[in-house]
Design an enzyme around this catalytic site. Structure first.
Site, short mmCIF file in Angstrom:
data_model
loop_
_atom_site.label_atom_id
_atom_site.label_comp_id
_atom_site.label_asym_id
_atom_site.label_seq_id
_atom_site.Cartn_x
_atom_site.Cartn_y
_atom_site.Cartn_z
N ASN A 112 2.98 28.68 -47.31
CA ASN A 112 1.78 27.97 -47.76
C ASN A 112 0.51 28.83 -47.78
O ASN A 112 -0.36 28.61 -48.63
CB ASN A 112 1.57 26.68 -46.96
CG ASN A 112 1.63 26.88 -45.47
OD1 ASN A 112 2.32 27.76 -44.98
ND2 ASN A 112 0.88 26.08 -44.75
N GLY A 185 6.99 28.23 -39.53
CA GLY A 185 7.72 27.40 -40.49
C GLY A 185 7.97 26.02 -39.94
O GLY A 185 7.25 25.54 -39.06
N SER A 186 9.03 25.41 -40.44
CA SER A 186 9.28 24.01 -40.12
C SER A 186 9.99 23.85 -38.77
O SER A 186 10.60 24.80 -38.26
CB SER A 186 10.14 23.39 -41.22
OG SER A 186 11.37 24.08 -41.28
N GLU A 207 5.64 29.00 -34.47
CA GLU A 207 4.46 28.30 -35.01
C GLU A 207 4.98 27.26 -35.98
O GLU A 207 5.32 27.57 -37.13
CB GLU A 207 3.55 29.31 -35.73
CG GLU A 207 2.93 30.37 -34.82
CD GLU A 207 1.79 29.83 -33.96
OE1 GLU A 207 1.24 28.76 -34.29
OE2 GLU A 207 1.45 30.48 -32.97
N CYS A 241 -0.62 23.62 -42.52
CA CYS A 241 0.06 23.09 -41.33
C CYS A 241 -0.87 22.31 -40.44
O CYS A 241 -0.45 21.39 -39.75
CB CYS A 241 0.71 24.22 -40.55
SG CYS A 241 -0.46 25.48 -40.05
N GLU A 329 6.05 15.02 -41.52
CA GLU A 329 4.84 15.74 -41.92
C GLU A 329 4.72 15.66 -43.45
O GLU A 329 5.71 15.87 -44.16
CB GLU A 329 4.99 17.20 -41.49
CG GLU A 329 3.84 18.08 -41.85
CD GLU A 329 4.08 19.54 -41.43
OE1 GLU A 329 5.18 19.86 -40.96
OE2 GLU A 329 3.16 20.34 -41.61
P1 NAD Z 1 10.63 26.74 -43.58
O1 NAD Z 1 10.99 26.49 -42.16
O2 NAD Z 1 11.42 26.10 -44.64
O3 NAD Z 1 10.66 28.32 -43.89
C1 NAD Z 1 10.05 29.28 -43.05
C2 NAD Z 1 10.85 30.56 -43.11
O4 NAD Z 1 12.17 30.35 -42.64
C3 NAD Z 1 10.99 31.15 -44.51
O5 NAD Z 1 10.76 32.54 -44.44
C4 NAD Z 1 12.42 30.84 -44.90
O6 NAD Z 1 12.99 31.83 -45.70
C5 NAD Z 1 13.15 30.79 -43.57
N1 NAD Z 1 14.25 29.82 -43.56
C6 NAD Z 1 14.30 28.64 -44.20
N2 NAD Z 1 15.46 28.00 -43.94
C7 NAD Z 1 16.16 28.80 -43.08
C8 NAD Z 1 17.42 28.70 -42.43
N3 NAD Z 1 18.21 27.65 -42.60
N4 NAD Z 1 17.80 29.72 -41.64
C9 NAD Z 1 17.02 30.79 -41.45
N5 NAD Z 1 15.81 30.93 -42.05
C10 NAD Z 1 15.38 29.97 -42.85
O7 NAD Z 1 9.08 26.37 -43.65
P2 NAD Z 1 8.14 26.43 -44.91
O8 NAD Z 1 8.57 25.39 -45.89
O9 NAD Z 1 7.98 27.82 -45.39
O10 NAD Z 1 6.75 26.01 -44.27
C11 NAD Z 1 6.40 24.69 -44.07
C12 NAD Z 1 6.43 24.30 -42.61
O11 NAD Z 1 5.86 25.31 -41.83
C13 NAD Z 1 5.65 23.06 -42.31
O12 NAD Z 1 6.34 22.29 -41.37
C14 NAD Z 1 4.37 23.58 -41.70
O13 NAD Z 1 3.71 22.69 -40.86
C15 NAD Z 1 4.86 24.77 -40.98
N6 NAD Z 1 3.80 25.74 -40.81
C16 NAD Z 1 3.32 26.00 -39.58
C17 NAD Z 1 2.28 26.88 -39.41
C18 NAD Z 1 1.72 27.20 -38.06
O14 NAD Z 1 0.94 28.15 -37.97
N7 NAD Z 1 2.07 26.48 -37.01
C19 NAD Z 1 1.74 27.51 -40.52
C20 NAD Z 1 2.26 27.21 -41.78
C21 NAD Z 1 3.29 26.33 -41.91
#
Ligand code: NAD
Length: 452
Positions: A112, A185-186, A207, A241, A329
């Site tokens: 994001n 990430g998520s 995070e 996020c 979310e």
């Molecule tokens: P995501 O978890 O789908 O992806 C994050 C990373 O993980 C990516 O690099 C992706 O390639 C990798 N990934 C995805 N699925 C995977 C799997 N099964 N196995 C291993 N790696 C995998 O998250 P997103 O869609 O990129 O981001 C959105 C989420 O991130 C939201 O929940 C948001 O709140 C959170 N977020 C948190 C922060 C923070 O600072 N706390 C910041 C930004 C986003």
């Protein structure tokens, strides 16, 4: 992947990264590479989701430049051994704690804010003396490619390297033995990362996300509240996020508040052309978001267009905690409003859910502010503002419980990538000798009297 990690481990073991000057030089190099490639970075992010130069500079690059500046300024201080008091049992001795890099680190970014979320953890990783493998999110493919290009062309692979790819690549990376994993990430993927890290007992910073509430109480200064809320919610089309996920608005001000929100959104003229709005990152997310809009509860907005991956800033009212939009979310430009009369009941509702990443309180009432800050467990937040706590690097940034583990920014980031080695440093000229045999009554009495 295995070879890459091995190369980085060999490089780390050469001790070169432990040199403060080396770390500084590479932070400067990173800053210079970003600065000299800004045009490429702007183009890539615009191609991915139409993010403007203004937003890219202010929400991504500027934060990175400030982080680098701060790290350069404080690096020496943060890396210094810290003296601590020595207790009587160990007299005479010195005691100190030496911050040391953890080693080979893996940083996995989210999509994001692709530059900021990928590179902000890299800054403390370098500052603390680690090597770095960076895996940006594959969803914004142009920004991922741009980072890979400018970093891999300018940094040696055994020190800092970008690996591009999706789930298979990340899974393979997670099979390797890293000394630190920093994931943004998520929540579900955070759990996968945590499990993978556990195999090697690798320390993690996670995070993650979640539903961040904002309380709008009776005493809130509505003019300022509305301005700040609209900006923070619809920035990046709600794909933030720490955006306020939903609002808890006191019944006595609801009508006026909603009218003012509507006017503020209209006056903001959100559009791709104005550069103050972005696309939903991809069609999958677009189709995830549309069912969250319950037509019967739209107060404002709701228009959308799949071809442009556009969703209008949308306010939903008459929402309860049982609505679909309150399940997960939102991560998009949809803002549900729940009306309340009893603050205790709202606090209890928030506490019954996973601990939020952020919580915001709009109030002029000190007691109400203290009550909410005191009673709800959440990562971080703001009073009479939203989002902006991320921009103060003196505030460690991170979640708690389901919203994350650990924190970073400023010195907290340096700590996240360091091991604090505790040393008791004794001279050889004196020893009290109480611990040695024979264990006499006299010694025991002395120990009980002076040390117990
Ligand atoms: P995501 O978890 O789908 O992806 C994050 C990373 O993980 C990516 O690099 C992706 O390639 C990798 N990934 C995805 N699925 C995977 C799997 N099964 N196995 C291993 N790696 C995998 O998250 P997103 O869609 O990129 O981001 C959105 C989420 O991130 C939201 O929940 C948001 O709140 C959170 N977020 C948190 C922060 C923070 O600072 N706390 C910041 C930004 C986003």
């Amino acid at each position: 992947m295995k070879a890459l990690v091995e190369k980085q481990r060999n490089f780390f073991n050469s001790n070169k990264t432990k040199d403060i000057q080396f770390r500084k030089e590479h932070l400067i190099k990173l800053r210079d590479i970003l600065k000299s490639n800004e045009d490429l970075l702007y183009k890539a992010i615009y191609d991915d989701f139409k993010k403007s130069e203004f937003d890219t500079f202010t929400n991504e690059l500027l934060l990175l430049y400030l982080d680098i500046k701060e790290a350069l300024h404080n690096l020496k201080k943060w890396s210094k051994p810290k003296k601590v008091r020595t207790n009587l049992v160990n007299f005479p001795a010195k005691s100190y704690i030496i911050p040391k890099p953890l080693g080979v680190s893996l940083v996995i970014g989210a999509w994001n804010y692709p530059y900021q979320l990928s590179l902000a953890p890299v800054i403390p990783a370098i500052a603390a003396g680690n090597t770095v493998v960076l895996k940006p999110s594959e969803l914004p493919s142009n920004t991922s490619a741009a980072m890979a290009k400018i970093i891999n062309e300018n940094f040696p692979e055994d020190y800092f390297h970008v690996v591009e790819g999706g789930i298979p690549v990340t899974s393979e990376l997670l099979e390797q033995h890293f000394d630190k994993i920093f994931f943004t990430g998520s929540v579900p993927v955070g759990k996968i990362v945590y499990q993978a890290a556990a195999k090697n007992l690798t320390p993690v910073t996670l995070e993650l996300g979640g539903k961040s509430p904002a309380f709008i109480t009776e005493s809130a200064n509505l003019k300022m509240t509305v301005k700040r809320l609209v900006w923070s919610k619809f920035l990046n089309a709600g794909q933030t996020c720490i955006a306020p996920d939903y609002l808890l608005v006191h019944e006595s001000i609801e009508e006026k508040f909603l009218e003012m929100m509507k006017t503020e959104i209209e006056n903001s003229h959100y559009s791709f052309e104005n550069g103050n709005y972005v696309q939903i990152i991809n069609e999958r997310n677009f189709h995830r978001l549309i069912p969250q809009i319950d037509e019967s509860k739209i107060y404002f907005g709701g228009r959308h267009d799949v071809e442009n991956r556009y969703i209008e800033p949308t306010i939903l009212h008459n929402i309860t905690f049982d609505d679909k939009v309150m399940e997960d979310e939102i991560f998009g430009p949809i803002l549900p409003v729940i009306t309340y009369t009893d603050l205790d009941e709202m606090i209890a509702q928030v506490k019954s859910k996973p601990k939020p990443l952020s919580c915001y309180v709009y109030t002029e009432d000190k007691k109400v502010k203290q009550k909410i800050l005191h009673e709800i467990t959440f990562g971080g937040g703001a009073v009479n503002d939203s989002i902006m706590h991320i921009a103060n690097s003196n505030l460690p940034f991170g979640g708690v419980g389901h919203s994350g583990i650990g924190s970073y920014h400023g010195e907290a980031g340096f700590r996240a990538f360091s091991h604090y080695k505790s040393i008791l440093d004794k001279p050889s000229w004196f020893e009290l000798g109480l611990k040695y045999f024979p264990q006499t009554k006299g010694k025991l009495n002395f120990i009980k009297r002076f040390l117990g």
